[in-house]
Design a protein around this motif. Structure first.
Motif, PDB file in Angstrom:
ATOM      1  N   MET A   1      41.309  27.339  36.132  1.00  0.00           N
ATOM      2  CA  MET A   1      41.698  28.672  35.638  1.00  0.00           C
ATOM      3  C   MET A   1      40.793  29.149  34.496  1.00  0.00           C
ATOM      4  SD  MET A   1      44.251  29.873  37.330  1.00  0.00           S
ATOM      5  CE  MET A   1      45.209  31.006  36.320  1.00  0.00           C
ATOM      6  N   ILE A   2      39.513  28.797  34.556  1.00  0.00           N
ATOM      7  CA  ILE A   2      38.593  29.162  33.482  1.00  0.00           C
ATOM      8  C   ILE A   2      38.172  30.625  33.611  1.00  0.00           C
ATOM      9  CG2 ILE A   2      36.246  28.778  32.611  1.00  0.00           C
ATOM     10  CD1 ILE A   2      36.623  25.799  33.158  1.00  0.00           C
ATOM     11  N   PHE A   3      38.114  31.310  32.478  1.00  0.00           N
ATOM     12  CA  PHE A   3      37.663  32.704  32.415  1.00  0.00           C
ATOM     13  C   PHE A   3      36.244  32.723  31.856  1.00  0.00           C
ATOM     14  CE2 PHE A   3      39.403  37.206  31.996  1.00  0.00           C
ATOM     15  CZ  PHE A   3      38.163  37.795  31.809  1.00  0.00           C
ATOM     16  N   ILE A  30      36.788  28.166  38.338  1.00  0.00           N
ATOM     17  CA  ILE A  30      36.390  29.392  37.632  1.00  0.00           C
ATOM     18  C   ILE A  30      37.066  30.562  38.357  1.00  0.00           C
ATOM     19  CG2 ILE A  30      34.453  30.737  36.706  1.00  0.00           C
ATOM     20  CD1 ILE A  30      34.432  27.681  35.992  1.00  0.00           C
ATOM     21  N   THR A  31      38.073  31.150  37.756  1.00  0.00           N
ATOM     22  CA  THR A  31      38.888  32.114  38.508  1.00  0.00           C
ATOM     23  C   THR A  31      38.630  33.572  38.132  1.00  0.00           C
ATOM     24  OG1 THR A  31      40.658  31.603  36.951  1.00  0.00           O
ATOM     25  CG2 THR A  31      40.749  30.534  39.093  1.00  0.00           C
ATOM     26  N   THR A  32      37.927  33.815  37.016  1.00  0.00           N
ATOM     27  CA  THR A  32      37.568  35.183  36.644  1.00  0.00           C
ATOM     28  C   THR A  32      36.163  35.160  36.049  1.00  0.00           C
ATOM     29  OG1 THR A  32      39.883  35.490  35.982  1.00  0.00           O
ATOM     30  CG2 THR A  32      38.330  37.265  35.431  1.00  0.00           C
ATOM     31  N   ILE A  33      35.342  36.137  36.438  1.00  0.00           N
ATOM     32  CA  ILE A  33      33.981  36.239  35.901  1.00  0.00           C
ATOM     33  C   ILE A  33      33.721  37.690  35.505  1.00  0.00           C
ATOM     34  CG2 ILE A  33      31.511  36.124  36.477  1.00  0.00           C
ATOM     35  CD1 ILE A  33      32.183  33.851  38.437  1.00  0.00           C
ATOM     36  N   ILE A 193      35.976  28.658  13.401  1.00  0.00           N
ATOM     37  CA  ILE A 193      36.571  29.826  14.076  1.00  0.00           C
ATOM     38  C   ILE A 193      37.888  29.423  14.738  1.00  0.00           C
ATOM     39  CG2 ILE A 193      36.220  31.570  15.882  1.00  0.00           C
ATOM     40  CD1 ILE A 193      33.119  30.941  15.525  1.00  0.00           C
ATOM     41  N   PRO A 194      38.989  30.148  14.469  1.00  0.00           N
ATOM     42  CA  PRO A 194      40.263  29.789  15.109  1.00  0.00           C
ATOM     43  C   PRO A 194      40.139  29.840  16.636  1.00  0.00           C
ATOM     44  CG  PRO A 194      40.572  31.515  13.450  1.00  0.00           C
ATOM     45  CD  PRO A 194      39.102  31.325  13.610  1.00  0.00           C
ATOM     46  N   LEU A 195      40.788  28.899  17.312  1.00  0.00           N
ATOM     47  CA  LEU A 195      40.682  28.849  18.776  1.00  0.00           C
ATOM     48  C   LEU A 195      41.129  30.154  19.411  1.00  0.00           C
ATOM     49  CD1 LEU A 195      39.987  27.221  21.302  1.00  0.00           C
ATOM     50  CD2 LEU A 195      42.312  26.272  21.254  1.00  0.00           C
ATOM     51  N   ASP A 196      42.059  30.848  18.776  1.00  0.00           N
ATOM     52  CA  ASP A 196      42.552  32.076  19.405  1.00  0.00           C
ATOM     53  C   ASP A 196      41.600  33.262  19.242  1.00  0.00           C
ATOM     54  OD1 ASP A 196      42.985  32.875  16.799  1.00  0.00           O
ATOM     55  OD2 ASP A 196      45.162  32.989  16.959  1.00  0.00           O
ATOM     56  N   ARG A 197      40.372  32.994  18.745  1.00  0.00           N
ATOM     57  CA  ARG A 197      39.348  34.045  18.676  1.00  0.00           C
ATOM     58  C   ARG A 197      38.066  33.644  19.415  1.00  0.00           C
ATOM     59  NH1 ARG A 197      40.601  37.251  14.289  1.00  0.00           N
ATOM     60  NH2 ARG A 197      38.951  38.675  14.973  1.00  0.00           N
ATOM     61  N   ILE A 198      38.122  32.538  20.144  1.00  0.00           N
ATOM     62  CA  ILE A 198      36.944  32.060  20.885  1.00  0.00           C
ATOM     63  C   ILE A 198      37.092  32.397  22.366  1.00  0.00           C
ATOM     64  CG2 ILE A 198      35.737  29.969  21.679  1.00  0.00           C
ATOM     65  CD1 ILE A 198      36.358  28.689  18.973  1.00  0.00           C
ATOM     66  N   VAL A 243      43.964  28.861  26.231  1.00  0.00           N
ATOM     67  CA  VAL A 243      43.894  29.812  25.111  1.00  0.00           C
ATOM     68  C   VAL A 243      42.705  30.760  25.276  1.00  0.00           C
ATOM     69  CG1 VAL A 243      43.624  30.062  22.610  1.00  0.00           C
ATOM     70  CG2 VAL A 243      45.104  28.265  23.526  1.00  0.00           C
ATOM     71  N   THR A 244      41.558  30.223  25.703  1.00  0.00           N
ATOM     72  CA  THR A 244      40.386  31.102  25.835  1.00  0.00           C
ATOM     73  C   THR A 244      40.571  32.101  26.976  1.00  0.00           C
ATOM     74  OG1 THR A 244      39.236  29.417  27.158  1.00  0.00           O
ATOM     75  CG2 THR A 244      38.720  29.505  24.801  1.00  0.00           C
ATOM     76  N   ARG A 245      41.335  31.736  27.990  1.00  0.00           N
ATOM     77  CA  ARG A 245      41.630  32.705  29.060  1.00  0.00           C
ATOM     78  C   ARG A 245      42.483  33.853  28.497  1.00  0.00           C
ATOM     79  NH1 ARG A 245      42.492  34.301  34.142  1.00  0.00           N
ATOM     80  NH2 ARG A 245      40.944  32.811  34.829  1.00  0.00           N
ATOM     81  N   LYS A 246      43.500  33.487  27.735  1.00  0.00           N
ATOM     82  CA  LYS A 246      44.351  34.525  27.125  1.00  0.00           C
ATOM     83  C   LYS A 246      43.521  35.428  26.213  1.00  0.00           C
ATOM     84  CE  LYS A 246      48.216  34.374  24.717  1.00  0.00           C
ATOM     85  NZ  LYS A 246      49.006  33.643  23.716  1.00  0.00           N
ATOM     86  N   ASN A 247      42.638  34.803  25.427  1.00  0.00           N
ATOM     87  CA  ASN A 247      41.765  35.585  24.532  1.00  0.00           C
ATOM     88  C   ASN A 247      40.911  36.578  25.323  1.00  0.00           C
ATOM     89  OD1 ASN A 247      42.731  33.851  22.561  1.00  0.00           O
ATOM     90  ND2 ASN A 247      40.852  32.624  22.443  1.00  0.00           N
ATOM     91  N   ALA A 248      40.338  36.092  26.420  1.00  0.00           N
ATOM     92  CA  ALA A 248      39.451  36.925  27.226  1.00  0.00           C
ATOM     93  C   ALA A 248      40.226  38.111  27.810  1.00  0.00           C
ATOM     94  CB  ALA A 248      38.819  36.101  28.339  1.00  0.00           C
TER      95      ALA A 248
END
Ligand SMILES: [Zn+2]
Length: 255
Positions: A1-3, A30-33, A193-198, A243-248
């Motif tokens: 589920m990587i963005f 890799i589910t979204t590009i 950098i906080p994980l929720d901003r990466i 978390v990075t998917r949610k961020n994206a």
């Protein structure tokens, strides 16, 4: 589920096997590009990729290195492209002082024009900034970039400067360089950098992570980047991916 937030699958490096490679993404997790354009031809090719593949989205804009000779008609062309389905951002735009050309005044002119375009079209920006930290920050402040929002892609500056971008509400794109043994400054920034901003990115076909450094890059290498971030943050691989998917999704306003 990587963005994957930043790739160039329109690049000639994928001429031979583009379809096979993109068709293997889901199986590779890799589910979204988001395919990022850099000149007028790549805007056209990005639009075509978004129409062909359900999981491919796009950003339209002109890279600072391709701003020489741009006209108002080109800006209108970008605006029209930005209104097409599945176009999520204006980019990549910014400043690149690694090369001597185009002239810095030309780069600045089109960085500003495309920032204003993003503001008018209510889209986030994908910012490319190389060896141009001070001017990038000065321009972002002058243009009130915090009202536009977006991502500083392929982050390469210090952790101190990361704070400046974070304070403006920007996300930070982290790619393969973070896995390089000599990338001490970037590793330090990622710890900070906080994980929720990466957000995760490859900049494919460039900058493949270890252990594939030097080869053609593709989004299938993102697990190496996610694992390195997990190690630096002392958290799990799964947490970084989630978390990075949610961020994206927040960065690209997909909710
Ligand atoms: Zn790029």
């Amino acid at each position: 589920m990587i963005f994957e937030t930043h790739a160039h699958f329109d690049d000639d490096a994928f001429k031979e096997d583009r379809d096979a490679l993109l068709s293997s993404m889901e199986e590779g997790g890799i589910t979204t590009i988001v395919n990022i354009s850099s000149d007028k031809k790549s805007i056209e090719d990005t639009l075509a990729l978004t129409r062909k593949y359900p999981f491919v989205y796009g950003a339209v804009g002109i890279h600072p290195c391709d701003t020489e000779g741009l006209t108002e008609a080109d800006l209108a062309y970008i605006r029209n492209a930005s209104r097409q389905d599945k176009i999520l951002a204006i980019g990549e735009i910014g400043l690149d002082y690694y090369w001597d050309e185009p002239d810095r005044a030309i780069q600045k002119k089109w960085f500003e024009a495309q920032m204003e375009l993003a503001r008018e079209e209510k889209l986030p920006v994908v910012i490319h900034s190389r060896d141009a930290a001070k001017d990038t920050v000065d321009m972002m402040k002058a243009l009130r970039a915090e009202d536009i929002g977006g991502v500083v892609h392929c982050y390469s500056y210090s952790k101190e400067l990361a704070k400046t971008f974070l304070d403006m509400g920007f996300y930070i794109g982290v790619g393969g360089v973070v896995t390089f043994k000599n990338a001490r400054k970037l590793k330090e920034a990622v710890e900070y950098i906080p994980l929720d901003r990466i957000v995760l990115e490859t900049d494919s076909p460039y900058l493949a992570p270890e252990p594939n450094r030097g080869k053609r890059n593709s989004s299938l290498n993102l697990p190496y980047v996610a694992q390195q971030i997990a190690d630096l943050k002392g958290t799990s691989y799964e947490e970084v991916v989630m978390v990075t998917r949610k961020n994206a999704e927040t960065l690209y306003r997909m909710g």
